[in-house]
Enzyme design. Structure first.
Site, mmCIF file in Angstrom:
data_model
loop_
_atom_site.group_PDB
_atom_site.id
_atom_site.type_symbol
_atom_site.label_atom_id
_atom_site.label_comp_id
_atom_site.label_asym_id
_atom_site.label_seq_id
_atom_site.Cartn_x
_atom_site.Cartn_y
_atom_site.Cartn_z
ATOM 1 C CG ASP A 67 -0.237 0.036 2.557
ATOM 2 O OD1 ASP A 67 0.971 0.317 2.623
ATOM 3 O OD2 ASP A 67 -0.907 -0.230 3.572
ATOM 4 C CG ASN A 137 -9.322 0.990 10.892
ATOM 5 O OD1 ASN A 137 -8.374 0.240 10.631
ATOM 6 N ND2 ASN A 137 -9.683 1.971 10.094
ATOM 7 C CG HIS A 139 -6.256 -0.351 8.083
ATOM 8 N ND1 HIS A 139 -6.184 1.007 7.869
ATOM 9 C CD2 HIS A 139 -5.050 -0.695 8.607
ATOM 10 C CE1 HIS A 139 -5.006 1.439 8.229
ATOM 11 N NE2 HIS A 139 -4.296 0.435 8.698
ATOM 12 C CD GLU A 144 -8.937 2.595 6.122
ATOM 13 O OE1 GLU A 144 -8.876 1.857 7.120
ATOM 14 O OE2 GLU A 144 -8.309 3.669 6.042
#
Ligand code: GLP
Length: 248
Positions: A67, A137, A139, A144
């Protein structure tokens, strides 16, 4: 998914590194997709030590990008690009020209850029090891909460949690809006998926990852159904887990 709990982050990083080395020894031309961020840095240092002692041959591995923050490249401290080139690829002496395939977060057409790397992943025969940090969270990369299970690679708007947590990587305030990422479909098709997390601040998301529903609401939970999924955590991150898990 196998869960390995270590007494501290150093021991957890060593255990995860040992697993990576075992897989590379079995397949010296393995395709590796390693996260940036803070969690894997000790694993990288362990690998570099092994390489410097001639304990591992990495001359045939390929690294593909997981990423990158949309709009950033090597020249921004805190970019995934700078982290991985400086902390991993360059010190390992990897052939940067031919054996590293990285997203250009500054590409004018980020969607096309995501497909460029996806094509390379496919040409290389898919990923052997995805080493993934778990976001606060849940991810994975920039997949996400709620991410499309069918996404192979693409652009994802950043979750507010990611924008907030992301500030820790940068010296200046940046207006970050999207991430370019390999998608859940590609990551979960990896032969081995190694999740890593440490410290108490990750305890809640680790509980959700291990004991909550398996759902794209918590992308990291999806690795529970992977045939060769691993979760390496320290005691802090494991704090809220019930049940019996392997200790290291
Ligand atoms: C970041 C990146 C991920 C990274 C994760 C965890 O936002 N998109 O690739 O693995 O969040 O980061 P850290 O290891 O710093 O907690």
């Amino acid at each position: 998914m196998k869960i390995i709990i270590s007494k501290n982050h150093a021991a957890s990083s060593q255990a995860a590194c040992n697993k990576i080395v075992e897989i590379i020894n079995e397949k010296p031309d393995a395709v590796l997709c390693f996260a940036g961020g803070e969690t894997p840095l000790e694993i990288f240092q362990n690998l570099i030590k092994m390489k410097n002692n001639d304990d591992i041959d990495l001359s045939s591995v390929h690294f593909v990008s997981l990423d990158e923050w949309g709009g950033l490249g090597y020249d921004t401290k805190g970019s995934t690009n700078q982290t991985l080139y400086d902390a991993l690829y360059t010190p390992l002496g990897i052939d940067l020209e031919n054996n590293v395939h990285f997203f250009d977060g500054k590409a004018t057409d980020l969607q096309a850029e995501s497909q460029r790397i996806l094509t390379i992943v496919k040409e290389l025969g898919g990923i052997d090891i995805s080493l993934l940090g778990i976001g606060m969270n849940g991810h994975l990369g920039f997949n996400e909460p709620g991410a499309d299970l069918e996404l192979e690679a693409g652009i994802i708007p950043l979750d507010p949690v990611t924008k907030e947590v992301g500030k820790k990587y940068f010296d200046t305030e940046l207006d970050l809006k999207v991430g370019i990422t390999l998608g859940l479909k590609t990551l979960l098709a990896s032969k081995h998926v190694i999740l890593i997390a440490n410290a108490e601040k990750k305890a809640e998301i680790i509980k959700a990852t291990v004991e909550g529903e398996v759902s794209n609401a918590v992308p990291s939970s999806l690795v529970r159904n992977h045939a060769s999924g691993y979760l390496y955590i320290d005691k802090g991150a494991a704090k809220l887990l019930g049940g019996h898990h392997e200790n290291n």
